[in-house]
Design a protein around this motif. Structure first.
Motif, short mmCIF file in Angstrom:
data_model
loop_
_atom_site.label_atom_id
_atom_site.label_comp_id
_atom_site.label_asym_id
_atom_site.label_seq_id
_atom_site.Cartn_x
_atom_site.Cartn_y
_atom_site.Cartn_z
N GLY A 161 -4.77 0.86 -12.68
CA GLY A 161 -4.37 0.84 -11.28
C GLY A 161 -3.87 -0.55 -10.90
N SER B 198 0.82 -1.22 0.00
CA SER B 198 0.00 0.00 0.00
C SER B 198 0.85 1.26 0.00
CB SER B 198 -0.93 -0.01 1.22
OG SER B 198 -0.20 0.17 2.42
N LYS B 199 2.11 1.15 0.34
CA LYS B 199 3.00 2.31 0.39
C LYS B 199 3.56 2.66 -0.99
CE LYS B 199 4.35 1.09 5.11
NZ LYS B 199 5.45 0.63 6.01
N SER B 200 3.30 1.79 -1.97
CA SER B 200 3.79 2.02 -3.32
C SER B 200 2.70 2.63 -4.18
CB SER B 200 4.25 0.70 -3.95
OG SER B 200 4.53 0.85 -5.32
N ASP B 201 3.07 3.57 -5.04
CA ASP B 201 2.08 4.17 -5.95
C ASP B 201 2.16 3.58 -7.34
OD1 ASP B 201 4.49 5.19 -6.73
OD2 ASP B 201 3.94 7.31 -6.55
#
Length: 210
Positions: free
Chosen positions: A149, A26-29
């Protein structure tokens, strides 16, 4: 090999590790559905289980939609095993009977071939279920209709059984099922050798690269 018979303490440890990896993811975009690492052959090593819901024998989708036969059966079976009104109007996500059967056995090998980022080939998410040491297989082909996404939207278009070289068509006319043949995968963690994805009926899949 898929390990389906797990002890409760093992299940809790696995779920904790999945949560840790998903938190890291979740910390990666990065849009994981568009990441070239998602392409390739993957072997299923773990999946979560859902309870059978007699009101939704074909399974229940995360978003609450129930296309075609899923919706017809849901309407017919309203009140069966009834709980409160909220449970009736918002049933918990649950797997299809076929998925439930396959994922409840230790003696199957489930592989997934993802090809969505190669502009020169068909965009697809194909599944193979093997048993009897590969002498019996079920192969399901799905077209990847949209990748955005972390999500791959797909539609099943063909399937068949292979009995040691003898091919038998799968008795489901995907082309006549409309949206019932459609699904999606949200990938919540992706590395060079490990992938965690969630399906449209709420199942979490952990796969390793072949």
């Amino acid at each position: 090999m898929l390990v389906a018979s797990r002890k409760p303490e093992q299940e809790n440890d696995v779920l904790r590790l999945i949560a840790e990896l998903e938190n890291e993811g979740s910390k990666s975009d990065i849009a994981r559905a568009l990441d070239p690492k998602i392409d390739g052959e993957w072997t299923l090593i773990y999946s979560t289980k859902s309870q059978f819901d007699p009101r939704n024998p074909l399974g229940s989708r995360v978003d609450g939609t129930a296309p075609l036969f899923e919706g017809i059966l849901r309407d017919m079976l309203k009140g069966v095993g009834a709980g409160n009104d909220d449970q009736q109007s918002n049933p918990a996500a649950s797997a299809s009977p076929i998925q439930r059967t396959v994922l409840s056995s230790d003696f199957v090998v489930v592989t997934q071939d993802v090809s969505v980022n190669d502009a020169t080939s068909k965009k697809c998410v194909d599944q193979t279920v093997s048993l009897a040491q590969g002498k019996v297989t079920l192969k399901l082909s799905a077209i990847a209709e949209k990748c955005e996404g972390d999500r791959i939207d797909f539609c099943f278009d063909e399937a068949f059984f292979d009995f040691n070289g003898f091919r038998v068509p799968y008795p489901v006319p995907f082309r006549l099922l409309g949206d019932e043949a459609r699904g999606w995968l949200d990938t919540t963690y992706l590395s060079d050798n490990l992938r965690i994805s969630k399906g449209n009926k709420g199942t979490t899949f952990v796969l390793k690269r072949r």
